[in-house]
Design a protein around this motif. Structure first.
Motif, mmCIF file in Angstrom:
data_model
loop_
_atom_site.group_PDB
_atom_site.id
_atom_site.type_symbol
_atom_site.label_atom_id
_atom_site.label_comp_id
_atom_site.label_asym_id
_atom_site.label_seq_id
_atom_site.Cartn_x
_atom_site.Cartn_y
_atom_site.Cartn_z
ATOM 1 N N VAL A 1 0.854 -0.628 4.161
ATOM 2 C CA VAL A 1 2.173 -0.711 4.819
ATOM 3 C C VAL A 1 2.033 -1.443 5.727
ATOM 4 O O VAL A 1 2.877 -2.496 6.056
ATOM 5 N N TYR B 1 -5.931 -1.259 8.334
ATOM 6 C CA TYR B 1 -4.468 -1.222 7.482
ATOM 7 C C TYR B 1 -4.139 0.237 7.658
ATOM 8 O O TYR B 1 -4.866 1.354 7.896
ATOM 9 N N ILE B 2 -2.917 0.637 7.319
ATOM 10 C CA ILE B 2 -2.199 1.681 7.118
ATOM 11 C C ILE B 2 -1.605 1.751 5.627
ATOM 12 O O ILE B 2 -1.040 0.887 5.208
ATOM 13 N N ALA B 3 -2.029 2.787 4.824
ATOM 14 C CA ALA B 3 -1.648 2.928 3.674
ATOM 15 C C ALA B 3 -1.296 4.263 3.123
ATOM 16 O O ALA B 3 -1.811 5.067 3.671
ATOM 17 N N ASN B 4 -0.516 4.442 2.223
ATOM 18 C CA ASN B 4 -0.164 6.101 1.806
ATOM 19 C C ASN B 4 -1.051 6.601 0.727
ATOM 20 O O ASN B 4 -0.791 7.744 0.415
ATOM 21 N N GLU B 5 -2.003 5.846 0.411
ATOM 22 C CA GLU B 5 -3.067 6.225 -0.458
ATOM 23 C C GLU B 5 -4.358 5.578 -0.343
ATOM 24 O O GLU B 5 -4.479 4.770 0.372
ATOM 25 N N ARG B 6 -5.441 6.276 -1.055
ATOM 26 C CA ARG B 6 -6.627 5.696 -0.556
ATOM 27 C C ARG B 6 -7.076 4.687 -1.552
ATOM 28 O O ARG B 6 -6.739 4.570 -2.772
ATOM 29 N N ARG C 1 -0.520 -2.353 -1.710
ATOM 30 C CA ARG C 1 -0.215 -1.041 -1.513
ATOM 31 C C ARG C 1 -0.408 -0.559 0.189
ATOM 32 O O ARG C 1 0.089 0.462 0.570
ATOM 33 N N LYS D 1 -2.118 -8.101 4.854
ATOM 34 C CA LYS D 1 -2.210 -6.793 4.071
ATOM 35 C C LYS D 1 -3.275 -6.967 2.990
ATOM 36 O O LYS D 1 -3.281 -7.997 2.297
#
Length: 291
Positions: free
Chosen positions: A62, A78-83, A60, A56
């Motif tokens: 995921v 990556y995968i994230a819930n925010e920029r 932040r 990661k």
């Protein structure tokens, strides 16, 4: 941007910038396409996986993936819930004017082979150092690389790609003289040789883990119709700062001098931290440190 450079105290001494050292490049790849991208580089460029891990890039994130393909090139997804403040890339807009350049043993054969395999390529053109070049938009994401032919006693030549020091970084600029001074004052680059009338200047930085190494950065005058403006491209040549305090001071120094700087991202308490900033033409420059 302020004309006056603000001095800042680093490591007990007064100086404007720390010692930046080239540390290879990261290539932003869509998470769901990561494995396919690995196969693409293996099949079309002959690159091989040297290291692969689920990592990661920021707390932040995921899910994350990093794969070292050799030559200092890391595929990062990556995968994230925010920029995130550092790890993001624009796709489907304009090409970045910052690009990696690799040597092709047979430029015409490489150009023909890419075209035959449905890979978008430019025409072959003449460029810095008397070389012939072509651009290619690699992988399904259309990431732009540049390829150069061999030429004996070339001013901008570099060895075959055995490691990341064997690449050149090209930076397209609208005003060569102003940009040379900017990179000297704000990045610490040194001028190796100037060919203003021919539209390029060869500059250099040190190389991480190689005290005597020099990385080549070629500033090239952009064509009149080229896009000039801020671009967050998928390919990010990285420069490393070893001293933690200098890393944070450098970020403050750039902001104090009116340089547009992104927020510091990554693991800012302990681990890899990164930030980016933009030159006079909106070209993105990337800096990292273990803190």
């Amino acid at each position: 941007m302020s004309e006056q450079i603000v001095e800042t105290r680093l490591d007990g001494k007064m100086k404007a910038i720390p010692d930046l050292q080239y540390d290879g490049s990261s290539i932003d790849v869509l998470y769901d396409y990561h494995e396919e991208a690995i196969k693409w580089y293996e099949n079309h460029l002959g690159w091989k996986v040297e290291q692969k891990e689920d990592w990661k890039v920021d707390p932040r994130v995921v899910q994350g993936k990093m794969t070292h393909m050799g030559y200092g090139a890391w595929l990062v997804s990556y995968i994230a819930n925010e920029r995130l403040p550092f790890h993001f890339a624009e796709r489907g807009t304009v090409d970045s004017n910052v690009r990696l350049c690799f040597k092709a043993r047979d430029l015409d054969k490489a150009h023909s082979g890419f075209s035959t395999n449905g890979i978008r390529v430019s025409d072959i053109y003449d460029g810095p150092g008397g070389h012939r070049y072509f651009d290619a938009w690699v992988t399904l994401e259309g990431i732009k690389f540049t390829f150069q032919n061999e030429l004996e006693n070339s001013l901008v030549a570099f060895p075959h790609c055995d490691n990341f020091r064997d690449t050149c970084v090209f930076i397209g600029v609208s005003n060569l003289e102003k940009s040379v001074e900017w990179y000297k004052h704000f990045v610490g680059m040194e001028v190796e040789s100037e060919y203003i009338e021919d539209g390029y200047v060869i500059m250099s930085l040190g190389v991480n883990h190689h005290p005597d190494g020099k990385s080549k950065w070629i500033l090239v005058t952009l064509p009149e119709n080229a896009y000039v403006g801020k671009v967050d491209g998928a390919v990010r040549p990285m420069c490393f700062i070893h001293n933690r305090d200098e890393f944070f001071e450098y970020h403050r120094f750039l902001k104090a001098n009116g340089v547009e700087v992104g927020e510091i991202g990554g693991f800012t308490g302990r681990g890899m931290s990164m930030f980016h900033f933009y030159d006079l033409d909106g070209n993105r420059f990337n800096v990292s440190c273990f803190v």
